[in-house]
Design an enzyme around this catalytic site. Structure first.
Site, PDB file in Angstrom:
ATOM      1  N   LYS A   1      43.947 -50.083 -17.163  1.00  0.00           N
ATOM      2  CA  LYS A   1      42.997 -50.404 -18.230  1.00  0.00           C
ATOM      3  C   LYS A   1      43.081 -49.429 -19.396  1.00  0.00           C
ATOM      4  O   LYS A   1      43.279 -49.816 -20.543  1.00  0.00           O
ATOM      5  CB  LYS A   1      41.552 -50.391 -17.706  1.00  0.00           C
ATOM      6  N   SER A   2      42.878 -48.155 -19.079  1.00  0.00           N
ATOM      7  CA  SER A   2      42.851 -47.134 -20.129  1.00  0.00           C
ATOM      8  C   SER A   2      44.201 -46.999 -20.814  1.00  0.00           C
ATOM      9  O   SER A   2      44.277 -46.800 -22.035  1.00  0.00           O
ATOM     10  CB  SER A   2      42.429 -45.778 -19.549  1.00  0.00           C
TER      11      SER A   2
ATOM     12  N   SER B   1      33.697 -51.630 -14.461  1.00  0.00           N
ATOM     13  CA  SER B   1      32.625 -52.637 -14.571  1.00  0.00           C
ATOM     14  C   SER B   1      32.770 -53.689 -13.470  1.00  0.00           C
ATOM     15  O   SER B   1      33.122 -54.834 -13.750  1.00  0.00           O
ATOM     16  CB  SER B   1      32.599 -53.271 -15.964  1.00  0.00           C
TER      17      SER B   1
END
Length: 201
Positions: free
Chosen positions: A41-42, A109
């Site tokens: 993701k990052s 999340s």
């Protein structure tokens, strides 16, 4: 909502979202990256922000670890604290999108309900959910922070993917294969932003 809310009134301002977007030369949106720890993701969000910045696009990247150094430093990793973490980030992301920025968020999340609440807060037309789908085994192999090793050893509790659930998106606007090259994933996302007339180049 707090008991004093009847005394709190929303103030409209003469400078509109559309005016800010015109100044920036692109739309303000939230790109919400979700996936397991180690999914990429990052990494993908950071590479995309760099590519957008090089094209003159106004951006800001909200990273899961970074916000816990300030905005969410008082929160732990209980379910309630995780929910509040995402709520705060959603509010900040919404404000930044109102300012005309393309906001990239990289957060596990893990719960669909929390992501849906952020989507409703930001607005369906300005929220793009990006699921970075990487098999758990690959995430464990990467394990850049050594967290999976700690979780498997029982040194880290309530860790998503091991002893805490991750609810994958049912129908994300973007579904990325986290095993692909980052450059390929960034190209896919740039194409999407062009097709949706969010950016011009």
């Amino acid at each position: 909502m707090a008991l004093h809310d009847e005394n709190v009134v929303w103030h409209s301002h003469p400078v509109t979202v559309a005016a800010r977007e015109q100044l920036h030369g692109h739309r303000g949106v939230v790109l919400w990256f979700t996936g397991l720890s180690g999914s990429g993701k990052s990494t993908v969000a950071g590479a995309l922000e760099e590519a957008l910045h090089q094209r003159g696009v106004s951006t800001y990247l909200l990273d899961g670890d970074n916000v816990r150094h300030g905005l969410c430093r008082d929160l732990g990793f209980s379910d309630a604290d995780r929910q509040e973490n995402i709520r705060r980030v959603g509010e900040v992301a919404s404000l930044m999108a109102d300012a005309g920025l393309i906001v990239l968020t990289a957060f596990i999340s893990p719960h669909r309900a929390e992501r849906q609440l952020v989507k409703e807060r930001v607005g369906h037309d300005r929220f793009i959910e990006i699921y970075v789908n990487t098999p758990l085994a690959i995430c464990e192999q990467r394990d850049p922070k050594g967290l999976y090793k700690k979780a498997r050893a029982g040194e880290l509790r309530n860790f998503t993917g091991i002893d805490a659930i991750y609810e994958a998106p049912d129908s994300p606007q973007v579904h990325l294969n986290g095993e692909q090259l980052v450059t390929n994933l960034v190209s896919q996302l740039l194409d999407l932003l062009r097709r949706r007339d969010i950016i011009r180049s």
